[in-house]
Design a protein around this motif. Structure first.
Motif, PDB file in Angstrom:
ATOM      1  N   THR A  10       0.804  -1.225   0.000  1.00 10.13           N
ATOM      2  CA  THR A  10       0.000   0.000   0.000  1.00 10.13           C
ATOM      3  C   THR A  10       0.834   1.270   0.000  1.00 10.13           C
ATOM      4  OG1 THR A  10      -0.195  -0.125   2.424  1.00 10.13           O
ATOM      5  CG2 THR A  10      -1.980  -1.098   1.120  1.00 10.13           C
ATOM      6  N   ALA A  11       2.140   1.158   0.215  1.00 13.67           N
ATOM      7  CA  ALA A  11       2.999   2.343   0.230  1.00 13.67           C
ATOM      8  C   ALA A  11       4.441   1.923  -0.012  1.00 13.67           C
ATOM      9  CB  ALA A  11       2.881   3.086   1.565  1.00 13.67           C
ATOM     10  N   GLY A  12       5.279   2.895  -0.329  1.00 11.55           N
ATOM     11  CA  GLY A  12       6.722   2.695  -0.368  1.00 11.55           C
ATOM     12  C   GLY A  12       7.195   1.638  -1.347  1.00 11.55           C
ATOM     13  N   ILE A  13       8.162   0.836  -0.892  1.00 11.51           N
ATOM     14  CA  ILE A  13       8.786  -0.159  -1.758  1.00 11.51           C
ATOM     15  C   ILE A  13       7.763  -1.173  -2.261  1.00 11.51           C
ATOM     16  CG2 ILE A  13      10.486  -2.030  -1.828  1.00 11.51           C
ATOM     17  CD1 ILE A  13      12.139  -0.434   0.211  1.00 11.51           C
ATOM     18  N   GLY A  14       6.872  -1.619  -1.391  1.00 11.22           N
ATOM     19  CA  GLY A  14       5.856  -2.583  -1.801  1.00 11.22           C
ATOM     20  C   GLY A  14       4.947  -2.042  -2.888  1.00 11.22           C
ATOM     21  N   HIS A  15       4.578  -0.778  -2.767  1.00 13.78           N
ATOM     22  CA  HIS A  15       3.734  -0.139  -3.788  1.00 13.78           C
ATOM     23  C   HIS A  15       4.478  -0.053  -5.112  1.00 13.78           C
ATOM     24  CE1 HIS A  15       1.084   3.488  -5.090  1.00 13.78           C
ATOM     25  NE2 HIS A  15       0.566   2.344  -5.487  1.00 13.78           N
ATOM     26  N   SER A  16       5.770   0.274  -5.044  1.00 19.59           N
ATOM     27  CA  SER A  16       6.569   0.329  -6.266  1.00 19.59           C
ATOM     28  C   SER A  16       6.675  -1.043  -6.925  1.00 19.59           C
ATOM     29  CB  SER A  16       7.963   0.882  -5.958  1.00 19.59           C
ATOM     30  OG  SER A  16       7.911   2.247  -5.605  1.00 19.59           O
ATOM     31  N   PHE A  17       6.820  -2.093  -6.112  1.00 19.48           N
ATOM     32  CA  PHE A  17       6.834  -3.450  -6.669  1.00 19.48           C
ATOM     33  C   PHE A  17       5.500  -3.754  -7.356  1.00 19.48           C
ATOM     34  CE2 PHE A  17      10.538  -4.914  -4.062  1.00 19.48           C
ATOM     35  CZ  PHE A  17      11.207  -5.579  -5.074  1.00 19.48           C
ATOM     36  N   ALA A  18       4.397  -3.401  -6.715  1.00 17.11           N
ATOM     37  CA  ALA A  18       3.078  -3.691  -7.286  1.00 17.11           C
ATOM     38  C   ALA A  18       2.906  -2.993  -8.628  1.00 17.11           C
ATOM     39  CB  ALA A  18       1.985  -3.256  -6.314  1.00 17.11           C
ATOM     40  N   ARG A  19       3.289  -1.736  -8.701  1.00 18.57           N
ATOM     41  CA  ARG A  19       3.125  -0.992  -9.946  1.00 18.57           C
ATOM     42  C   ARG A  19       4.071  -1.500 -11.041  1.00 18.57           C
ATOM     43  NH1 ARG A  19       4.573   3.916  -9.675  1.00 18.57           N
ATOM     44  NH2 ARG A  19       5.255   4.145  -7.524  1.00 18.57           N
ATOM     45  N   ALA A  32      -2.101  -6.780   2.911  1.00 18.86           N
ATOM     46  CA  ALA A  32      -1.849  -5.690   3.861  1.00 18.86           C
ATOM     47  C   ALA A  32      -2.986  -5.639   4.864  1.00 18.86           C
ATOM     48  CB  ALA A  32      -1.701  -4.353   3.135  1.00 18.86           C
ATOM     49  N   ARG A  33      -2.819  -4.786   5.880  1.00 22.64           N
ATOM     50  CA  ARG A  33      -3.850  -4.634   6.908  1.00 22.64           C
ATOM     51  C   ARG A  33      -4.970  -3.696   6.480  1.00 22.64           C
ATOM     52  NH1 ARG A  33      -0.626  -2.541  11.982  1.00 22.64           N
ATOM     53  NH2 ARG A  33       0.211  -1.218  10.304  1.00 22.64           N
ATOM     54  N   ASP A  34      -4.643  -2.686   5.681  1.00 24.35           N
ATOM     55  CA  ASP A  34      -5.574  -1.612   5.344  1.00 24.35           C
ATOM     56  C   ASP A  34      -6.435  -2.000   4.144  1.00 24.35           C
ATOM     57  OD1 ASP A  34      -6.818   0.776   4.538  1.00 24.35           O
ATOM     58  OD2 ASP A  34      -5.166   2.001   5.309  1.00 24.35           O
ATOM     59  N   GLU A  35      -7.647  -2.466   4.422  1.00 25.14           N
ATOM     60  CA  GLU A  35      -8.514  -2.959   3.350  1.00 25.14           C
ATOM     61  C   GLU A  35      -8.876  -1.858   2.356  1.00 25.14           C
ATOM     62  OE1 GLU A  35     -12.634  -5.560   2.754  1.00 25.14           O
ATOM     63  OE2 GLU A  35     -12.081  -4.805   4.746  1.00 25.14           O
ATOM     64  N   GLN A  36      -9.129  -0.655   2.856  1.00 25.66           N
ATOM     65  CA  GLN A  36      -9.529   0.438   1.970  1.00 25.66           C
ATOM     66  C   GLN A  36      -8.424   0.777   0.971  1.00 25.66           C
ATOM     67  OE1 GLN A  36     -10.854   3.932   4.068  1.00 25.66           O
ATOM     68  NE2 GLN A  36     -11.353   5.050   2.204  1.00 25.66           N
ATOM     69  N   ARG A  37      -7.196   0.876   1.446  1.00 20.90           N
ATOM     70  CA  ARG A  37      -6.087   1.181   0.543  1.00 20.90           C
ATOM     71  C   ARG A  37      -5.826   0.015  -0.407  1.00 20.90           C
ATOM     72  NH1 ARG A  37      -1.164   3.962   3.842  1.00 20.90           N
ATOM     73  NH2 ARG A  37      -0.538   4.590   1.735  1.00 20.90           N
ATOM     74  N   LEU A  38      -5.970  -1.207   0.091  1.00 18.53           N
ATOM     75  CA  LEU A  38      -5.787  -2.378  -0.771  1.00 18.53           C
ATOM     76  C   LEU A  38      -6.773  -2.363  -1.938  1.00 18.53           C
ATOM     77  CD1 LEU A  38      -5.203  -5.517   1.500  1.00 18.53           C
ATOM     78  CD2 LEU A  38      -3.652  -4.584  -0.220  1.00 18.53           C
ATOM     79  N   ALA A  40      -8.382   0.149  -3.200  1.00 18.20           N
ATOM     80  CA  ALA A  40      -8.126   1.268  -4.115  1.00 18.20           C
ATOM     81  C   ALA A  40      -6.982   0.946  -5.067  1.00 18.20           C
ATOM     82  CB  ALA A  40      -7.816   2.529  -3.306  1.00 18.20           C
ATOM     83  N   ILE A  41      -5.905   0.381  -4.536  1.00 24.75           N
ATOM     84  CA  ILE A  41      -4.756   0.022  -5.373  1.00 24.75           C
ATOM     85  C   ILE A  41      -5.133  -1.096  -6.339  1.00 24.75           C
ATOM     86  CG2 ILE A  41      -2.450  -0.996  -5.340  1.00 24.75           C
ATOM     87  CD1 ILE A  41      -2.062   0.420  -2.614  1.00 24.75           C
ATOM     88  N   SER A  42      -5.898  -2.066  -5.846  1.00 23.32           N
ATOM     89  CA  SER A  42      -6.338  -3.174  -6.693  1.00 23.32           C
ATOM     90  C   SER A  42      -7.135  -2.668  -7.886  1.00 23.32           C
ATOM     91  CB  SER A  42      -7.186  -4.141  -5.865  1.00 23.32           C
ATOM     92  OG  SER A  42      -7.807  -5.102  -6.697  1.00 23.32           O
ATOM     93  N   ALA A  43      -8.095  -1.777  -7.624  1.00 25.61           N
ATOM     94  CA  ALA A  43      -8.930  -1.255  -8.704  1.00 25.61           C
ATOM     95  C   ALA A  43      -8.103  -0.446  -9.698  1.00 25.61           C
ATOM     96  CB  ALA A  43     -10.038  -0.384  -8.104  1.00 25.61           C
ATOM     97  N   GLU A  44      -7.174   0.341  -9.174  1.00 23.72           N
ATOM     98  CA  GLU A  44      -6.329   1.174 -10.040  1.00 23.72           C
ATOM     99  C   GLU A  44      -5.468   0.327 -10.966  1.00 23.72           C
ATOM    100  OE1 GLU A  44      -2.355   3.983  -9.556  1.00 23.72           O
ATOM    101  OE2 GLU A  44      -3.653   3.648  -7.825  1.00 23.72           O
ATOM    102  N   LEU A  45      -4.769  -0.666 -10.409  1.00 24.56           N
ATOM    103  CA  LEU A  45      -3.854  -1.470 -11.209  1.00 24.56           C
ATOM    104  C   LEU A  45      -4.597  -2.374 -12.187  1.00 24.56           C
ATOM    105  CD1 LEU A  45      -1.206  -2.468  -8.508  1.00 24.56           C
ATOM    106  CD2 LEU A  45      -1.058  -0.653 -10.234  1.00 24.56           C
ATOM    107  N   SER A  46      -5.727  -2.895 -11.762  1.00 22.36           N
ATOM    108  CA  SER A  46      -6.517  -3.755 -12.639  1.00 22.36           C
ATOM    109  C   SER A  46      -7.039  -2.971 -13.844  1.00 22.36           C
ATOM    110  CB  SER A  46      -7.692  -4.348 -11.852  1.00 22.36           C
ATOM    111  OG  SER A  46      -8.472  -5.177 -12.681  1.00 22.36           O
ATOM    112  N   ALA A  47      -7.531  -1.756 -13.589  1.00 24.85           N
ATOM    113  CA  ALA A  47      -8.071  -0.935 -14.672  1.00 24.85           C
ATOM    114  C   ALA A  47      -6.971  -0.461 -15.616  1.00 24.85           C
ATOM    115  CB  ALA A  47      -8.820   0.265 -14.085  1.00 24.85           C
ATOM    116  N   GLU A  48      -5.819  -0.098 -15.046  1.00 29.46           N
ATOM    117  CA  GLU A  48      -4.747   0.471 -15.860  1.00 29.46           C
ATOM    118  C   GLU A  48      -4.023  -0.563 -16.704  1.00 29.46           C
ATOM    119  OE1 GLU A  48      -0.738   3.279 -15.291  1.00 29.46           O
ATOM    120  OE2 GLU A  48      -2.121   2.934 -13.616  1.00 29.46           O
TER     121      GLU A  48
END
Length: 251
Positions: A10-19, A32-38, A40-48
């Motif tokens: 959801t942030a930092g190095i892990g986010h860079s790996f995901a992207r 991750a622990r934060d479901e809301q951020r997870l 949001a990132i899931s929807a963004e990467l899937s759509a992009e």
């Protein structure tokens, strides 16, 4: 396509790996622990990128949550080809002054969880004859600087051994050892980094790009940037009195 499981995306190095991995066309499992951020990132990467993204909400200091992530790693329907053990945190206080319960949680997060996930990954991947693991450690592993560096030293040691031992089974394991990186890490740990010079800071996107290049080359240890390669070499071979002075300033 292959599938990568990333902890702490959801942030930092892990986010860079995901992207970075999404841009290469890999499907993802994000933990991750934060479901809301997870979500949001899931929807963004899937759509992009048009990839499949699965989310697993899990606190990796909880053994039951770690078991859920192990189940995702062991899936035969959606096999994971790359595990990125990235989730981490640190404490601001000196070991011996901190709450030992907090130290226990750090031990669970930085040692127990990656150990369990790597164990599952190696067993599943070696059975298939291929797979990769990146364990995000730290250059702190090369100098005694309290419990955090001890945890990272343990992870580096096990990673290097695992790569040696399981390479013939088609499984490669790499320890990634960054230095200071511009992320939320220090802020969350309430650490004062105002005295860290600008030249010591790395950018997470560049760090991840270099790490994935090192993984493709079959390296078992990745130390991003020339400056940290030099610093880590010095820290490993420096005279004992100098190492002791550095250790006295560490947590």
């Amino acid at each position: 396509m292959t599938r990568a499981l990333i902890t702490g995306p959801t942030a930092g190095i892990g986010h860079s790996f995901a992207r970075a991995l999404a841009a290469q066309g890999h499907d993802l499992v994000l933990v991750a622990r934060d479901e809301q951020r997870l979500e949001a990132i899931s929807a963004e990467l899937s759509a992009e990128h048009g990839i499949d993204v699965e989310v697993v909400v899990a606190d990796l200091t909880d053994p039951e949550a770690v078991s859920r992530v192990e189940n995702a790693l062991a899936s035969t329907a959606k096999p994971v080809d790359l595990l990125v053990n990235n989730a981490g945190a640190s404490l601001a206080g000196w070991f011996g002054t901190t709450d030992i319960a907090d130290e226990d949680r750090q031990l669970d997060l930085l040692v127990r969880a990656p150990m369990h996930l790597m164990d599952t990954a190696i067993k599943v991947m070696s059975g298939r004859g291929h797979g990769q693991v990146i364990n995000v450690a730290s250059v702190a592993a090369f100098t005694p600087r309290g419990a955090y560096s001890a945890h990272k030293a343990w992870l580096v040691n096990l990673s290097q051994w695992a790569d040696i031992h399981y390479a013939d089974a088609g499984v490669r394991v790499m320890a990634l050892c960054p230095g200071f990186v511009r992320t939320e890490f220090h802020q969350r740990g309430e650490m004062d980094v105002s005295g860290v010079p600008r030249w010591m800071w790395l950018k997470s996107d560049r760090l991840v790009r270099d790490a994935l290049s090192d993984l493709a080359k079959g390296k078992r240890l990745s130390i991003p940037s020339k400056r940290y390669k030099v610093l880590s070499t010095i820290s490993r071979y420096a005279p004992a009195p100098l190492v002791a002075r550095v250790a006295k300033r560490g947590r």
